[in-house]
Design an enzyme around this catalytic site. Structure first.
Site, PDB file in Angstrom:
ATOM      1  CE  LYS A  95     -36.236   6.822  21.136  1.00 26.24           C
ATOM      2  NZ  LYS A  95     -35.485   5.972  20.816  1.00 26.24           N
ATOM      3  CE1 TYR A 150     -38.201  22.107  51.629  1.00 28.00           C
ATOM      4  CE2 TYR A 150     -38.144  21.913  49.177  1.00 28.00           C
ATOM      5  CZ  TYR A 150     -39.111  22.152  50.540  1.00 28.00           C
ATOM      6  OH  TYR A 150     -40.415  22.397  50.289  1.00 28.00           O
TER       7      TYR A 150
HETATM    8  C1  LIG Z   1     -34.297   6.337  20.067  1.00 31.11           C
HETATM    9  C2  LIG Z   1     -33.850   5.545  19.092  1.00 31.11           C
HETATM   10  C3  LIG Z   1     -33.053   6.140  17.659  1.00 31.11           C
HETATM   11  C4  LIG Z   1     -32.725   7.916  18.006  1.00 31.11           C
HETATM   12  O1  LIG Z   1     -31.697   8.029  18.751  1.00 31.11           O
HETATM   13  P1  LIG Z   1     -31.003   9.279  19.030  1.00 31.11           P
HETATM   14  O2  LIG Z   1     -29.815   9.147  19.918  1.00 31.11           O
HETATM   15  O3  LIG Z   1     -31.907  10.244  20.028  1.00 31.11           O
HETATM   16  O4  LIG Z   1     -30.798   9.833  17.813  1.00 31.11           O
HETATM   17  C5  LIG Z   1     -32.795   5.282  17.032  1.00 31.11           C
HETATM   18  N1  LIG Z   1     -32.954   4.141  16.735  1.00 31.11           N
HETATM   19  C6  LIG Z   1     -33.734   3.543  17.758  1.00 31.11           C
HETATM   20  C7  LIG Z   1     -33.953   1.995  17.608  1.00 31.11           C
HETATM   21  C8  LIG Z   1     -33.907   4.142  18.703  1.00 31.11           C
HETATM   22  O5  LIG Z   1     -34.855   3.637  19.675  1.00 31.11           O
END
Ligand SMILES: *Cc1c(COP(=O)(O)O)cnc(C)c1O
Length: 359
Positions: free
Chosen positions: A37, A250
């Site tokens: 994702k 800054y």
């Molecule tokens: C993003 C996600 C993962 C992966 O999580 P990580 O901590 O990056 O391994 C697994 N399951 C679901 C449902 C997620 O949304």
């Protein structure tokens, strides 16, 4: 002339990525559903998916319907599961792109099974309180799921990186929920990256690693450690010497105590090098560590190179390996009290991605 990009870039090691995936698959004994994702956590979904396809994953996991359409446009025609709940109005697009939804509400499940026989997965909420059918109330779905059984049933852990017993409690709830359903699912899945560090053989059919693939582990005590995948590098574009008492950037939170040589590096928070790293993070240049001086600005970051002979055009490593130094995502994030997840996914599209393959 060097062949480096002239400003800043993210370097992704696809060889290390693939080895991290293979390590997880071997340890868990389960098929992979790599989570890609958010443009593969910001690293570029096309090259990441291509590299991971060599591992023959069960499918790929994403968040949104649009991300699923992107995977199809890339030519991936295997299984794609999306995990953010969708409104009914998105189901048609999901079906057209042959995506597998993760569903939890009776309304959306009814809408999906009325439209198609295509597979779907049942999300069970065992304590995250974000998405899915509550483990307590799952019997309300017993009739519906008996008639239209989902292909898979899963849950998501909220604190798998902690030793607080919550994972065991969530697993018990998940098992209880499975008993309340009147069918036996073909597939169950629970484990994200941190859970995989705990489970040698998960006993589940599929595992859902994300951040581990991209080189971020679950702390020094975890039983599997990933190889480093993501590096952030940028070039020195100016060098100046300032006098004692002069300030930098800054809000003037850095004051020179001595005659100080500063290098201006062409990367800033608009590239995803967070402002919070000002005055606290270290970078590496010519194999030597140098501190960030003053606040990180939108497009530039100043580093103190008083004790390092450097030149215009030198490559600065902000994350990654440089000679004897390895600046991990976790270390850099921790120096600014940031989440390594935010650090990786925050690397912005203004910086180009380059891909390497270490053996
Ligand atoms: C993003 C996600 C993962 C992966 O999580 P990580 O901590 O990056 O391994 C697994 N399951 C679901 C449902 C997620 O949304």
């Amino acid at each position: 002339m060097s062949s480096y990009p002239t400003r800043a870039w993210v370097e992704v090691d696809l060889g290390a990525l693939r080895r991290n995936g293979a390590a997880v698959a071997a340890r868990s004994g389960s098929r992979l559903l790599p989570m890609v994702k958010a443009d593969a956590y910001g690293l570029g979904v096309g090259p990441v998916v291509n590299a991971l396809r060599d591992l023959n994953p069960w499918g790929f996991g994403i968040a949104t319907v649009t991300e699923g359409e992107e995977l199809r446009a890339l030519g991936y025609d295997g299984r794609v599961v999306f995990f953010t709940p969708v409104l009914e109005e998105d189901l048609e697009r999901a079906d057209q792109a042959n995506l597998t939804p993760a569903l939890g509400s009776p309304q959306t499940i009814n809408a999906w099974v009325a439209r198609t026989d295509a597979p779907w997965h049942l999300a069970i909420d065992t304590g995250m309180s974000r998405a899915g059918a509550s483990w307590r109330e799952v019997y309300e779905l017993a009739a519906l799921t008996a008639q239209h059984p989902p292909e898979g049933v899963f849950t998501h852990f909220h604190s798998s990186e902690l030793d607080d017993g919550s994972m065991d409690a969530q697993e018990e709830r998940f098992e209880a929920a499975l008993k309340r359903l009147s069918f036996k699912p073909k597939l169950t899945h629970t484990d994200n990256s941190a859970a995989l560090a705990r489970h040698e053989n998960t006993g589940r059919d599929i595992v859902r690693p994300g951040i581990f693939l991209y080189g971020v582990g679950s702390g020094p005590t975890a039983s599997v450690q990933p190889e480093h995948v993501v590096s952030l590098r940028a070039r020195v574009v100016e060098i100046r010497t300032i006098e004692p008492g002069d300030t930098v950037s800054y809000d003037a939170i850095f004051t020179a105590r001595r005659k100080t040589t500063l290098a201006t590096v062409a990367v800033g928070y608009a590239d995803g090098y967070p402002r919070a790293l000002g005055n606290v993070a270290q970078v590496s240049i010519r194999g030597k560590l140098a501190p960030v001086a003053g606040v990180v600005t939108m497009d530039m970051t100043m580093i103190d190179v008083t004790d390092i002979a450097c030149e215009l055009g030198d490559v600065v490593t902000l994350i990654g390996r440089d000679g004897p130094n390895l600046l991990t995502v976790e270390q850099v994030a921790a120096s600014g009290s940031l989440s390594p997840y935010e650090m990786v996914t925050g690397l912005r599209s203004r910086i180009e991605r380059t891909y390497v393959e270490t053996q």
